[in-house]
Design a protein around this motif. Sequence first.
Motif, PDB file in Angstrom:
ATOM      1  N   VAL A   1       0.912  -1.152   0.000  1.00  0.00           N
ATOM      2  CA  VAL A   1       0.000   0.000   0.000  1.00  0.00           C
ATOM      3  C   VAL A   1       0.943   1.191   0.000  1.00  0.00           C
ATOM      4  O   VAL A   1       1.432   1.615   1.042  1.00  0.00           O
TER       5      VAL A   1
ATOM      6  N   PRO B   1      -2.021   4.485  -1.831  1.00  0.00           N
ATOM      7  CA  PRO B   1      -2.275   4.805  -0.419  1.00  0.00           C
ATOM      8  C   PRO B   1      -3.592   5.523  -0.168  1.00  0.00           C
ATOM      9  O   PRO B   1      -3.983   5.670   0.989  1.00  0.00           O
TER      10      PRO B   1
ATOM     11  N   ILE C   1      -8.436  -2.149   1.296  1.00  0.00           N
ATOM     12  CA  ILE C   1      -7.196  -2.896   1.522  1.00  0.00           C
ATOM     13  C   ILE C   1      -7.516  -4.302   2.030  1.00  0.00           C
ATOM     14  O   ILE C   1      -6.973  -5.306   1.549  1.00  0.00           O
TER      15      ILE C   1
ATOM     16  N   ALA D   1      -9.314   1.545   4.391  1.00  0.00           N
ATOM     17  CA  ALA D   1      -9.020   0.302   5.110  1.00  0.00           C
ATOM     18  C   ALA D   1      -9.852  -0.852   4.576  1.00  0.00           C
ATOM     19  O   ALA D   1      -9.357  -1.975   4.408  1.00  0.00           O
TER      20      ALA D   1
ATOM     21  N   LEU E   1       4.119  -0.916   3.521  1.00  0.00           N
ATOM     22  CA  LEU E   1       3.209   0.212   3.710  1.00  0.00           C
ATOM     23  C   LEU E   1       3.976   1.526   3.762  1.00  0.00           C
ATOM     24  O   LEU E   1       5.187   1.548   3.986  1.00  0.00           O
TER      25      LEU E   1
ATOM     26  N   LYS F   1      -5.474   4.398   9.839  1.00  0.00           N
ATOM     27  CA  LYS F   1      -6.121   3.570   8.812  1.00  0.00           C
ATOM     28  C   LYS F   1      -5.356   2.268   8.617  1.00  0.00           C
ATOM     29  O   LYS F   1      -5.961   1.178   8.532  1.00  0.00           O
ATOM     30  N   LEU F   2      -4.033   2.355   8.535  1.00  0.00           N
ATOM     31  CA  LEU F   2      -3.223   1.173   8.303  1.00  0.00           C
ATOM     32  C   LEU F   2      -3.234   0.234   9.496  1.00  0.00           C
ATOM     33  O   LEU F   2      -3.233  -0.996   9.332  1.00  0.00           O
ATOM     34  N   LYS F   3      -3.241   0.780  10.708  1.00  0.00           N
ATOM     35  CA  LYS F   3      -3.348  -0.066  11.905  1.00  0.00           C
ATOM     36  C   LYS F   3      -4.622  -0.904  11.850  1.00  0.00           C
ATOM     37  O   LYS F   3      -4.630  -2.096  12.158  1.00  0.00           O
TER      38      LYS F   3
ATOM     39  N   VAL G   1      -4.233  -3.563   9.021  1.00  0.00           N
ATOM     40  CA  VAL G   1      -3.278  -4.610   9.396  1.00  0.00           C
ATOM     41  C   VAL G   1      -3.860  -5.494  10.487  1.00  0.00           C
ATOM     42  O   VAL G   1      -3.722  -6.727  10.457  1.00  0.00           O
TER      43      VAL G   1
ATOM     44  N   GLN H   1      -1.243   8.277   7.623  1.00  0.00           N
ATOM     45  CA  GLN H   1      -2.044   7.093   7.277  1.00  0.00           C
ATOM     46  C   GLN H   1      -2.070   6.046   8.390  1.00  0.00           C
ATOM     47  O   GLN H   1      -2.662   4.984   8.224  1.00  0.00           O
ATOM     48  N   GLN H   2      -1.443   6.361   9.525  1.00  0.00           N
ATOM     49  CA  GLN H   2      -1.159   5.318  10.509  1.00  0.00           C
ATOM     50  C   GLN H   2      -2.415   4.667  11.077  1.00  0.00           C
ATOM     51  O   GLN H   2      -2.498   3.430  11.174  1.00  0.00           O
TER      52      GLN H   2
ATOM     53  N   SER I   1       3.287   4.978   6.010  1.00  0.00           N
ATOM     54  CA  SER I   1       2.400   5.542   7.037  1.00  0.00           C
ATOM     55  C   SER I   1       2.248   7.053   6.918  1.00  0.00           C
ATOM     56  O   SER I   1       1.370   7.646   7.547  1.00  0.00           O
TER      57      SER I   1
END
Length: 650
Positions: free
Chosen positions: A156, A182, A189, A186, A203, A219-221, A224, A216-217, A205
């Motif tokens: 991403v 990116p 993804i 979420a 990724l 959303k990525l958390k 993931v 982006q942290q 972030s």
Amino acid sequence: MPESSAVAPKGPWMHPSPHLTRLDAFRRSINRKYGLNLTNYTQLHKWSVDEIESFCREIWTFCGMVYTKPPTAIAVGIESMWPRPRWFPDARLNYTENVLIKGLAAHPDAVAVSACREAGTRWRHLTWMELRRQVTLYSSALRQAGVKQGDRVATVATNSIESLLVLLAAGAVGAIFSSTAPDMGAKGIIERYSQIQPKVLFLESTILYGGKTQDQQEKLKMAVGELKKRVKQLERVVVMTGPAWDDTGVIHLNDFLNVDLLPLEFTQLPFDHPIYILYSSGTTGPPKCICHAGGAALLQQKKDLILGADLGEDSTYYQYTTIGWMMWNMLVAALSIGSRIVLYDGSPLHPSPAFQVQLLEQQGVTHWGTSPKFLTALRHSLPDALPQLQSLQLAVVSGSPLPTETSDWFYSVFPKQVALQSSSGGTDLAAGIVGGNPIVPLHGPQLAAPTLGMQVEIWDQDGRNIEDSGQKGDLVITKPAYFDVFPGIWCHGDFISKDLKTQSYVIHGRSDGVLNPGGVRFGTADLYNVVHKFPQVEDCIAVGQRRPEDNDERVLLFLKMSGNTRLEDSLRIDIAKAIREDLSGRHVPALMFQVRDIPYTSNGKKIENLVRAIVCGEKVRVGGTAINPECLEEYEHYLHLPLVEEKAKL
């Protein structure tokens, strides 16, 4: 102001020296080898589809595929196009080796890749030798992370050198790469990567877009965390830019790459071994995985780039794209020809569209890939003078139909040596279907010809070939082809016609966006071509509305106005008049409305089917398709319009 084209915008653009192009060299080589007298592209194309096996043999040779074991045949099962034939059986090759070998042999110390962040900041350049060393490092890290042949590696990420290196390293070890930009939410993804089950996920972030740094942290958390529940083999999450967070298996790229170097080995694989997974739009259900074979995708792309675009080892190719669009994969394939590529991360509109033209000049770009939407924005913001653009040879537009107004403008302001090719291809093929090439006339926004090896036809709803009638129908490929709208025939989804005078093609929109009021079928691009003439309108989208209680379909035209302009009845009348004069009275929308925004995908395509579903009261899955999904709520207000049989006011 540069010298404008010596050819009138309405007339065709012709290559000044077609005999010097690689496509014409290919034509001459076929004539010599087979004792033929093919004198033009039409004859060459006919030979390529009539003698598909011989054509594929010659393309394999002419495009320079590198292998350790040759194929024992060209294809097995070619007489029936579904199930899919086995192409080049028993050959053994490697995608990444093919990408690197030409440039390393031709000019190892020349720059292979140039990359920058938004507005031309943080330029980085890798020579071919430096690129090879970085692929060695990244593939060593993947191998020591336990990645092996057939494993999936996902990203991403932005259009960066790091993303390129992840693809090439995955290809070297025989892993399968997948990517998304990116701006994907979420949910999008999770939907994509829970299907393919990646072993390593890369990724970013923190990203920069539109002059703003975006964190982006969170959303990525979320993504993931959910992926770890669904993907048991997800062992490493590597943060390439921005801070990592405290979680099991989450590490920074510097730590991931802190490994002992292993010799760079290119795993030798069958021609049909997958190299990457792309995705359908996800508007009618979860996004569908489209798995592309390394040998097949690369050979198609080399054919398009070498023969269609006349790309060579002295070329510099810049395609504005995210890594979630098939044009990024096409851009990477240019390396296999020995060409230099330029990667750009960020908004093409920041600080202004004109910067993109400055980039072309500064980097000596010879081949430029862009979109009709961007050219329209450039047209409205371009200063009085263009740079000289002495290196630029070709601009290729894709993603949506090119308006005539935009094509005419391009030829009036860009240097006369620059060709403008309009093209159509697909994520399903990761290659082109119809478009321009250097030995045919280019008639404004029209798509000049089918690509070699593809029998392109236009079919009506009953499966009859109507291309020689000039009528509009579905773009299909009958050889080599497969899939399910017409049995045994690939139906691409473009609504298209053939100009009987120029013998070129005109795309009128997507088949799933065809408007059908009163049984008259026409494409949305026909309307957009007219509306683009009105400077008061920044953008528009047209859809058909037919709810269960309606007796017929009507056309709704939604307009995004420029600046603080309001949609007044007088403008509605002017637009209707222009549509009636340019097209017909049957093309005039039943209703026109002003909206705040038009929904787009990250690839710059209007999402007509989502808007149509909303105004028809159908269940809608937005998923990660739209880059501006918040605007879709406004269209819900138009579900409860008066019934179609009640005469609507303009």
